[in-house]
Structure formats: C-alpha cells, structure tokens
Motif scaffolding. Structure first.
Motif, PDB file in Angstrom:
ATOM      1  N   ASP A  76      11.400  -4.975   8.748  1.00 56.30           N
ATOM      2  CA  ASP A  76      11.272  -5.090  10.015  1.00 56.30           C
ATOM      3  C   ASP A  76      10.360  -6.315  10.537  1.00 56.30           C
ATOM      4  O   ASP A  76       9.531  -6.038  11.218  1.00 56.30           O
ATOM      5  N   LEU A  77      10.666  -7.313   9.819  1.00 57.14           N
ATOM      6  CA  LEU A  77      10.013  -8.500  10.328  1.00 57.14           C
ATOM      7  C   LEU A  77      10.305  -9.439  11.665  1.00 57.14           C
ATOM      8  O   LEU A  77      11.386  -9.813  11.604  1.00 57.14           O
ATOM      9  N   PHE A  87       1.347 -20.125   8.914  1.00 53.02           N
ATOM     10  CA  PHE A  87       2.530 -19.919   8.337  1.00 53.02           C
ATOM     11  C   PHE A  87       3.072 -21.121   7.920  1.00 53.02           C
ATOM     12  O   PHE A  87       3.374 -21.333   6.666  1.00 53.02           O
ATOM     13  N   LEU A  88       3.396 -21.861   9.044  1.00 54.04           N
ATOM     14  CA  LEU A  88       4.069 -23.043   8.980  1.00 54.04           C
ATOM     15  C   LEU A  88       3.227 -23.973   8.049  1.00 54.04           C
ATOM     16  O   LEU A  88       4.025 -24.734   7.131  1.00 54.04           O
ATOM     17  N   ASP A 194      -4.024 -21.137  -1.772  1.00 48.89           N
ATOM     18  CA  ASP A 194      -4.005 -20.904  -0.134  1.00 48.89           C
ATOM     19  C   ASP A 194      -2.589 -20.252   0.304  1.00 48.89           C
ATOM     20  O   ASP A 194      -2.594 -19.479   1.107  1.00 48.89           O
ATOM     21  N   GLU A 195      -1.557 -20.845  -0.668  1.00 50.68           N
ATOM     22  CA  GLU A 195      -0.323 -20.121  -0.234  1.00 50.68           C
ATOM     23  C   GLU A 195      -0.225 -18.715  -0.335  1.00 50.68           C
ATOM     24  O   GLU A 195       0.227 -18.067   0.549  1.00 50.68           O
ATOM     25  N   ASP A 196      -0.847 -18.371  -1.514  1.00 55.41           N
ATOM     26  CA  ASP A 196      -0.824 -17.038  -1.981  1.00 55.41           C
ATOM     27  C   ASP A 196      -1.432 -16.135  -0.856  1.00 55.41           C
ATOM     28  O   ASP A 196      -1.177 -14.989  -0.352  1.00 55.41           O
ATOM     29  N   LYS A 197      -2.763 -16.628  -0.324  1.00 54.97           N
ATOM     30  CA  LYS A 197      -3.591 -16.003   0.746  1.00 54.97           C
ATOM     31  C   LYS A 197      -2.683 -15.842   1.953  1.00 54.97           C
ATOM     32  O   LYS A 197      -2.855 -14.836   2.488  1.00 54.97           O
ATOM     33  N   LYS A 201      -1.400 -12.227   3.449  1.00 51.35           N
ATOM     34  CA  LYS A 201      -1.881 -11.642   4.606  1.00 51.35           C
ATOM     35  C   LYS A 201      -0.989 -11.492   5.602  1.00 51.35           C
ATOM     36  O   LYS A 201      -0.919 -10.455   6.255  1.00 51.35           O
ATOM     37  N   LEU A 202       0.439 -12.029   5.540  1.00 58.13           N
ATOM     38  CA  LEU A 202       1.196 -11.557   6.572  1.00 58.13           C
ATOM     39  C   LEU A 202       2.029 -10.255   6.011  1.00 58.13           C
ATOM     40  O   LEU A 202       2.316  -9.426   6.877  1.00 58.13           O
TER      41      LEU A 202
END
Length: 368
Positions: A76-77, A87-88, A194-197, A201-202
């Motif tokens: 349900d995103l 995110f971008l 950084d990408e993993d974080k 987070k999302l």
C-alpha cells in the motif's frame, strides 16, 4: 554479428502474432551487444539455467546465484513516495534501482514501473488518466477507442528537479489530486550506506517483507537433447530450428517427457532433430524480482564454465520478464493480450560464441 527475425511458426498461424529475434555473435567481439540486451530487460521474475552433461551445480555458479540481491514487497505504497526529494537524490538518480507494482494486471488495472534509468512509467486506464491530469499518450494497444494511456516521467530530467513548477504539478497530482497507492516490488543492486539508509527509512513507514530469490535445481537423466552448432543458428543444416529449440527448452522446464513413449497418454511431444542423448543434465531455476545486473553477473560466470574441459559444447540461460509489466525491453510498451510473454534465451558455446533469442507476444515492439 548476425541477426534474423522470425514471425509465427506454421503451427501457430491461427494465433496472434508473436516475434522471435535471433542473434549470433561472440562474447569477445567488440561489437557484441549482449550486455546491452541484458541490461535493458528491466523486470525479470524467472531464470532457468540448463547444463547438459552436468549433475551438480558448480560451486562458483551456486555462489553467484545465492548472492543475488534481496527484494522487498512493500504494501500500500503511495506512488508519490517515488518522487520525494531524498528518495530521488539518494536512490533513483544513482541508478540500479527498480520498482514494479505488484499483482496489477496490465490489461485491466493501472500498472506502475520505475526503471533503473530513472523513468517512471504509469500505464493507466482512461478514468485514472483523466483524473490525474498529467500529460501522456494513448497506449499502442488500444482498440478503436483509447481506453488506456501511458505516462512517462523522466525523474532525472532537470525540468522535474524538486522545486520546479513541473515537479510540483506532478507531485500535487499524485499526492493530492489522485493519491494512487499500490503494493510494490523494490530491488536495489549493490547499495551503499546512504542508499540503504534512505531505502530502509521509507520501508519502515509501511508494511513490507524482505525476500531472497528462490532457487531450485534437479538433475535430469538420459534425456534426448537437440544438437546445436554455433554457426547454424537458423537450423538449416546442422542445428535444430530456433522455434523448436525454445519449445524443447520449455518442455524440459515443465518436466514434460520428450520421448513420445507409446504408453504415454499425457504427451506425444518428441525432441526435435537433429538430436543426441545426454546421460544427465542439470536444470537450475531462480524465481523472484531479479535485476539485470544479477543476470549479467550470472552470465559472466556461465561463460567461465568452459575454462575447464567439459563434455557439453553449450549451456543455456533463459530469462523471463513479468507478464504484467508495462514495459519489456527498455521503455518499450508491453501488453498482455493472450499471454504477456517477453523473454530471452542465451546459448553460450565453449568457443565464446553465443546465440541470443528474444521473444515477445502480440502486444510488444520488436526487441532491440
């Protein structure tokens, strides 16, 4: 490098048009485009490796498969989350990130895909498209009236940089005007800290499941096997016809007998000629949400298989795309109609020659 195209086979004349593109080259040829073809097939749900005269999956190939990237099923995103600034910048614009709406039927529902190139593809029904108010084009596979539309947003375009008028208009459409929400598959190849974080987070804000691609393999005993010669991709003299070879591969994957036994009431299928008998063959199948980068690493390892003497002159790698993906190769629009097939097969020979078969159904553009 040579290429040929086949229309539908004689047996399928009454069925909708299908297309098979065949290409012959050598991995060491500087003009070889095998890497481009693999990279452009964004959304893969199944890989099959067939290795004649092999009984156990080699350790190095097993290691590559077991190291495939995990993927996530996010529930349900809201679609606008894919356009949020952090995110971008941290994921989408760095590439190698893939997202695909889950369990959405391309001929009935709205279907969403985010390519590693940063293109967001929305395949929408007429009502959704009109309510959303974002510019798109009619689907190539409408009937007399346009009932489906495709919106393509290049999230790496400067005109869609956060803060610009166009970005705000698109974000407002997806967030306020028509807040579309779907379950999504996510996959990221070779993430950094950084990408993993950013990704986690999302994910932490929604219900999600982490998965690893499922692997299965079994050994086939005493099976008839088509004869393949690198120089004869069209099957004119030494090899079997490419349509018949792919049909045989499908039968092997489905565990259908290829011997046309007199006492069999289930199948009269027989292995195409020319053929020979192999004492054993290993079939390894991987299913999940598999990135092109993972496929390419596996292909590289299969090429190295012939660095040692082998009894077989070839191995095969087949990669199946999602039937309900809005694209097949690159950003080429994909439809379903009768089957939604879009797949490719690579036959790797011991001299580093290869055959590439790329197949699509009636609602697809010609593979590259």
């Amino acid at each position: 490098m040579s290429k040929c195209r086949h229309g539908i086979s004689a047996e399928l004349e009454k069925c909708p048009r299908s297309l098979l593109v065949c290409e012959k080259s050598n991995f060491l040829n500087e003009k070889s485009q095998h890497d481009i073809h693999v990279s452009k097939h964004n959304f893969n749900y199944k890989i099959s490796v067939l290795m004649p005269e092999c009984g156990i999956l080699p350790a190095n190939i097993s290691s590559v498969i077991n190291s495939f990237s995990p993927y996530y099923l996010v529930r349900d995103l809201p679609v606008y989350e894919l356009l949020e600034e952090t995110f971008l910048e941290s994921l989408v614009k760095k590439g190698n990130f893939y997202a695909l709406s889950y369990s959405t039927k391309i001929d009935e529902d709205n279907s969403i895909a985010l390519l590693s190139s940063g293109q967001l593809i929305l395949s929408l029904d007429k009502d959704t498209y009109e309510q959303l108010g974002v510019e798109g084009r009619p689907s190539l596979y409408n009937h007399r009236k346009a009932m489906r539309f495709v919106v393509t947003l290049d999230l790496t375009d400067k005109r869609l940089t956060p803060g610009t008028k166009r970005y705000q208009r698109v974000l407002s459409s997806l967030k306020d005007r028509l807040p579309l929400r779907y379950d999504f598959f996510f996959s990221k190849y070779s993430t950094g800290a950084d990408e993993d974080k950013t990704l986690h987070k999302l994910l932490s804000q929604y219900s999600y499941e982490e998965h690893k691609p499922a692997v299965s393999h079994h050994t086939l005993k005493e099976i008839p096997c088509p004869t393949l010669y690198p120089s004869d991709i069209q099957g004119k003299t030494l090899s079997c016809d490419p349509h018949h070879f792919l049909e045989w591969l499908g039968a092997v994957n489905l565990d259908i007998s290829c011997e046309n036994a007199a006492d069999s009431f289930l199948s009269t299928y027989v292995c195409p000629e020319p053929q020979s008998s192999v004492s054993q063959a290993l079939l390894c199948t991987v299913t999940g949400f598999i990135s092109p980068e993972n496929v390419f690493v596996l292909l590289q390892e299969l090429r190295q298989y012939f660095n040692e003497p082998r009894f077989t002159p070839w191995v095969s790698l087949t990669v199946h795309g999602f039937m309900d993906s809005p694209v097949s190769w690159g950003a080429t629009e994909h439809g379903f109609l009768k089957g939604g097939e879009n797949f490719y097969n690579l036959v790797c020979f011991k001299n580093q020659d290869y055959w590439l078969h790329m197949a699509t159904g009636a609602q697809d553009g010609c593979p590259p």
